[in-house]
Design a protein around this motif. Structure first.
Motif, PDB file in Angstrom:
ATOM      1  N   ILE A  18      41.120  42.006  58.326  1.00 30.09           N
ATOM      2  CA  ILE A  18      42.301  40.904  58.372  1.00 30.09           C
ATOM      3  C   ILE A  18      43.653  41.710  57.767  1.00 30.09           C
ATOM      4  N   LEU A  19      43.483  42.616  56.841  1.00 29.56           N
ATOM      5  CA  LEU A  19      44.715  43.255  56.249  1.00 29.56           C
ATOM      6  C   LEU A  19      45.065  43.855  57.438  1.00 29.56           C
ATOM      7  N   SER A  20      44.528  44.720  58.377  1.00 27.50           N
ATOM      8  CA  SER A  20      44.993  45.422  59.686  1.00 27.50           C
ATOM      9  C   SER A  20      45.719  44.493  60.471  1.00 27.50           C
ATOM     10  N   SER A  21      45.404  43.254  60.647  1.00 28.04           N
ATOM     11  CA  SER A  21      46.477  42.374  61.290  1.00 28.04           C
ATOM     12  C   SER A  21      47.671  42.010  60.907  1.00 28.04           C
ATOM     13  N   THR A  22      47.919  42.326  59.505  1.00 24.88           N
ATOM     14  CA  THR A  22      49.115  41.762  59.092  1.00 24.88           C
ATOM     15  C   THR A  22      49.773  42.828  58.279  1.00 24.88           C
ATOM     16  N   ILE A  23      49.042  43.942  58.049  1.00 22.63           N
ATOM     17  CA  ILE A  23      49.907  45.073  57.189  1.00 22.63           C
ATOM     18  C   ILE A  23      51.026  45.594  57.968  1.00 22.63           C
ATOM     19  N   VAL A  24      50.976  45.577  59.344  1.00 21.43           N
ATOM     20  CA  VAL A  24      52.029  46.033  59.977  1.00 21.43           C
ATOM     21  C   VAL A  24      53.343  45.237  60.124  1.00 21.43           C
ATOM     22  N   SER A  25      53.311  43.991  59.980  1.00 22.89           N
ATOM     23  CA  SER A  25      54.347  43.289  60.076  1.00 22.89           C
ATOM     24  C   SER A  25      55.605  43.549  59.322  1.00 22.89           C
ATOM     25  N   ASN A  26      55.637  44.152  58.206  1.00 22.54           N
ATOM     26  CA  ASN A  26      56.741  44.247  57.672  1.00 22.54           C
ATOM     27  C   ASN A  26      57.405  45.958  58.002  1.00 22.54           C
ATOM     28  N   ALA A  27      56.343  46.560  58.477  1.00 22.65           N
ATOM     29  CA  ALA A  27      56.730  47.959  59.079  1.00 22.65           C
ATOM     30  C   ALA A  27      57.228  47.811  60.485  1.00 22.65           C
ATOM     31  N   LEU A  28      56.681  46.938  61.297  1.00 24.44           N
ATOM     32  CA  LEU A  28      57.228  46.872  62.698  1.00 24.44           C
ATOM     33  C   LEU A  28      58.582  47.141  62.922  1.00 24.44           C
ATOM     34  N   GLY A  54      37.830  40.807  64.966  1.00 26.58           N
ATOM     35  CA  GLY A  54      37.066  39.494  65.709  1.00 26.58           C
ATOM     36  C   GLY A  54      35.608  39.230  65.026  1.00 26.58           C
ATOM     37  N   GLY A  55      34.931  40.650  65.308  1.00 28.48           N
ATOM     38  CA  GLY A  55      33.799  40.399  64.760  1.00 28.48           C
ATOM     39  C   GLY A  55      33.652  40.154  63.344  1.00 28.48           C
ATOM     40  N   LEU A  56      34.533  40.837  62.447  1.00 30.38           N
ATOM     41  CA  LEU A  56      34.363  40.508  61.050  1.00 30.38           C
ATOM     42  C   LEU A  56      34.539  39.204  60.722  1.00 30.38           C
ATOM     43  N   SER A  57      35.717  38.456  61.163  1.00 29.26           N
ATOM     44  CA  SER A  57      36.248  37.150  60.892  1.00 29.26           C
ATOM     45  C   SER A  57      35.035  36.276  61.454  1.00 29.26           C
ATOM     46  N   ALA A  58      34.425  36.368  62.570  1.00 29.67           N
ATOM     47  CA  ALA A  58      33.242  35.354  62.969  1.00 29.67           C
ATOM     48  C   ALA A  58      31.992  35.575  62.144  1.00 29.67           C
ATOM     49  N   LEU A  59      31.763  36.741  61.885  1.00 31.97           N
ATOM     50  CA  LEU A  59      30.426  37.267  61.351  1.00 31.97           C
ATOM     51  C   LEU A  59      30.481  36.907  59.504  1.00 31.97           C
ATOM     52  N   ALA A  60      31.616  36.865  59.162  1.00 35.86           N
ATOM     53  CA  ALA A  60      31.801  36.568  57.558  1.00 35.86           C
ATOM     54  C   ALA A  60      31.291  35.294  57.392  1.00 35.86           C
ATOM     55  N   TYR A  94      36.108  31.159  48.247  1.00 34.31           N
ATOM     56  CA  TYR A  94      36.143  32.829  47.921  1.00 34.31           C
ATOM     57  C   TYR A  94      36.613  33.349  49.381  1.00 34.31           C
ATOM     58  N   LEU A  95      35.969  33.344  50.346  1.00 32.54           N
ATOM     59  CA  LEU A  95      36.276  33.869  51.604  1.00 32.54           C
ATOM     60  C   LEU A  95      37.709  33.360  51.806  1.00 32.54           C
ATOM     61  N   GLY A  96      38.081  32.023  51.959  1.00 33.51           N
ATOM     62  CA  GLY A  96      39.380  31.699  52.163  1.00 33.51           C
ATOM     63  C   GLY A  96      40.264  32.437  51.327  1.00 33.51           C
ATOM     64  N   ALA A  97      40.217  32.675  50.016  1.00 34.16           N
ATOM     65  CA  ALA A  97      41.023  33.286  49.301  1.00 34.16           C
ATOM     66  C   ALA A  97      41.170  34.871  49.666  1.00 34.16           C
ATOM     67  N   VAL A  98      40.038  35.471  50.250  1.00 32.79           N
ATOM     68  CA  VAL A  98      40.184  36.656  50.660  1.00 32.79           C
ATOM     69  C   VAL A  98      40.923  36.948  51.836  1.00 32.79           C
ATOM     70  N   PHE A  99      40.800  35.782  52.731  1.00 32.13           N
ATOM     71  CA  PHE A  99      41.344  35.988  54.068  1.00 32.13           C
ATOM     72  C   PHE A  99      42.983  35.504  53.602  1.00 32.13           C
ATOM     73  N   ALA A 100      43.435  34.610  52.937  1.00 31.23           N
ATOM     74  CA  ALA A 100      44.507  34.336  52.395  1.00 31.23           C
ATOM     75  C   ALA A 100      45.586  35.437  51.907  1.00 31.23           C
ATOM     76  N   VAL A 101      44.544  36.333  50.858  1.00 33.43           N
ATOM     77  CA  VAL A 101      45.420  37.264  50.337  1.00 33.43           C
ATOM     78  C   VAL A 101      45.621  38.493  51.296  1.00 33.43           C
ATOM     79  N   ALA A 102      44.743  38.938  52.138  1.00 33.66           N
ATOM     80  CA  ALA A 102      44.848  39.672  53.068  1.00 33.66           C
ATOM     81  C   ALA A 102      45.863  39.533  54.372  1.00 33.66           C
ATOM     82  N   THR A 103      45.788  38.328  54.720  1.00 36.58           N
ATOM     83  CA  THR A 103      46.779  37.839  55.773  1.00 36.58           C
ATOM     84  C   THR A 103      48.376  37.635  55.148  1.00 36.58           C
TER      85      THR A 103
END
Length: 512
Positions: free
Chosen positions: A21-31, A111-117, A136-145
């Motif tokens: 999930i970090l990979s989806s958002t980490i680029v936003s400020n660098a874009l 997509g695989g990791l989001s669904a499979l988690a 807990y997963l929601g918190a991980v998703f939230a912090v990464a997002t």
């Protein structure tokens, strides 16, 4: 399993999910810097985000179906490998086209990791207890997002790293996640001799979604909203969608079993997730442009300034999960989340480049609280309604619609943003007089991302005002999607969470 045993088993999964999930958002400020360096446009800016969302959306139901047929553990590890490959090559990109292609590969893994988690957790834990772990997963998703942009900003501002490390930084963690998963995750594998993968359905749904997103992104720029091209592309998307429905109704093992939608809870939760996705991804994508291009902040500060949204997401997803586990009741949280999300986005619609930051912080916190209450709990409500054999497909359906909403939302809102900013720049230049017109648009005339430091003060003020107003318009148009999610949530019938075994049945299984 005891709580420590479950946390040990979930540790690798949560680490893998965090990295993906970090990979989806980490680029936003660098874009802004990435697109400027690679010579891209506002359309390229949008597509770097949308490409990952598109492939994530298209791949999610396929991963979910594979999880019902094959080893869930092996699939999680495969998704991590795909993500690592996409990330390494993305960091080597020499053009926006190459970067977008790599983001597609990354999206397949994410997509695989989001669904499979969600699926792995559901296979281990009863619905009643699942609320706590969903938190807990929601918190991980939230912090990464929402935390991704902060990390991306720091990396981009660090001279000896640079934006390419936004793609490399997650690779070591993904490798660690692979090792931890191998050692800690133990799940039964149900083997079916008649197992088939619905490749036709996967291709048709991918084609329909892709055509729709390409149309939304290019309409109003390459061709008119009302034109033969528009008719051909939207008509093609509709035809592919109808063929997908026909194929799914006849497939032995459909990638999205249509019978699931006979259940009112699943149908409503999926539709609500569609609109929640639009709200969620629009927040993370456009805040970076607001803080950097409307207020002149650095990528690092841009990430720091979004902390109120991180805090809201983290607190609400964790607290709601804990309370739901104790009470078994979830609808009140989803409805309350819809109210907060609608209010937060509506207030963000008033943004301008000179809006006091404490106002923005309050609006972001409301938005984050609403997202945290809705995201994971819509999946939880769906999982509570299905038989063990459909757990993977049902979980991925909700995730699919959330990703679809995000992809369509970012594409449409990105196109709206480009149009509004261009209009506001023209109006600002006209107000400055003929001399301002001679300055050009500061890189925005051709759809490029402007370099504020290189602009004269009067023109910089025009650009900042244009981006501030443009981003405010984006949130204003996103607010109705949150309202629709709220209305759909109101009609979901609450069924108390089950306390029985997470997964049971007569099918033979073998331990991994």
């Amino acid at each position: 399993m005891t709580h420590p045993q479950i946390m040990k088993a979930l540790s690798g999964l949560m680490l893998g999910m965090f990295v993906a999930i970090l990979s989806s958002t980490i680029v936003s400020n660098a874009l802004p810097q990435i697109i400027s360096e690679l010579g891209g446009t506002q359309s390229s800016y949008t597509w770097v985000v949308t490409a990952a969302l598109l492939s994530m959306t298209a791949a999610t139901p396929l991963w979910g179906k594979l999880a019902d047929l094959f080893s869930k553990k092996l699939l999680v590890q495969l998704a991590l490998v795909v993500y690592v490959l996409g990330s390494v090559v993305a960091g080597l990109s020499q053009s926006t086209g190459m970067l977008i292609a790599c983001r597609v590969v990354q999206g397949i893994g994410v997509g695989g990791l989001s669904a499979l988690a969600q699926i792995v957790m559901a296979a281990m834990i009863s619905p009643r207890e699942r609320g706590r772990y969903s938190g807990y997963l929601g918190a991980v998703f939230a912090v990464a997002t929402v935390g991704g942009p902060l990390l991306g900003g720091v990396i981009t501002d660090t001279d000896w790293l640079g934006w390419r490390w936004c793609f490399y930084v997650g690779v070591p963690f993904a490798v660690i996640a692979l090792v931890v998963l191998q050692k800690t995750l133990r799940l039964p594998v149900v083997r079916r001799a008649d197992a088939k993968v619905d490749w036709l359905g996967a291709v048709l749904v991918s084609g329909a979604v892709s055509l729709l997103l390409i149309w939304v992104t290019q309409a109003g720029d390459s061709y008119g909203w009302i034109s033969w091209t528009t008719l051909a592309m939207t008509g093609g998307a509709v035809v592919l969608a109808l063929l997908f429905v026909l194929a799914e109704s006849r497939a032995a093992d459909p990638v999205i079993p249509l019978r699931l939608f006979r259940n009112k809870t699943i149908a409503l939760a999926s539709a609500a997730s569609l609109f929640v996705g639009t709200a969620m991804f629009s927040g993370t994508v456009f805040f970076s442009q607001f803080f950097q291009l409307a207020r002149g902040e650095s990528p690092t500060m841009s990430g720091i300034l979004t902390i109120p949204m991180i805090g809201g997401l983290f607190v609400s997803s964790t607290v709601s999960g804990q309370v739901i586990t104790k009470t078994g009741r979830w609808k009140g949280w989803i409805v309350s989340g819809g109210v907060l999300l609608t209010a937060g986005l509506g207030l963000l619609g008033t943004l301008r480049h000179d809006t006091p930051y404490w106002h923005i912080a309050v609006y972001m916190a409301l938005t984050g609280l609403g997202l945290g209450m809705m995201m994971q709990n819509l999946v939880l409500a769906t999982q509570n309604q299905v038989a063990p054999g459909d757990l993977g497909a049902a979980s991925s359906v909700v995730t699919f619609f959330r990703s679809l909403g995000g992809a369509v939302g970012v594409s449409a809102l990105g196109a709206l943003m480009a149009h509004r900013v261009s209009r506001y720049v023209e109006e600002g230049l006209a107000a400055l007089g003929p001399k301002a017109a001679a300055m050009g648009h500061g890189g925005t005339a051709g759809g490029g991302i402007p370099d504020l430091d290189a602009l004269p003060a009067p023109l910089r003020a025009v650009i900042e005002s244009a981006y501030g107003h443009g981003v405010g318009d984006v949130f204003l148009y996103a607010a109705p999607s949150a309202l629709l999610a709220l209305l759909l949530a109101v009609f979901i019938k609450e069924v108390a969470l089950k306390s029985g075994p997470a997964e049971h049945g007569s099918a033979p299984s073998v331990q991994e």
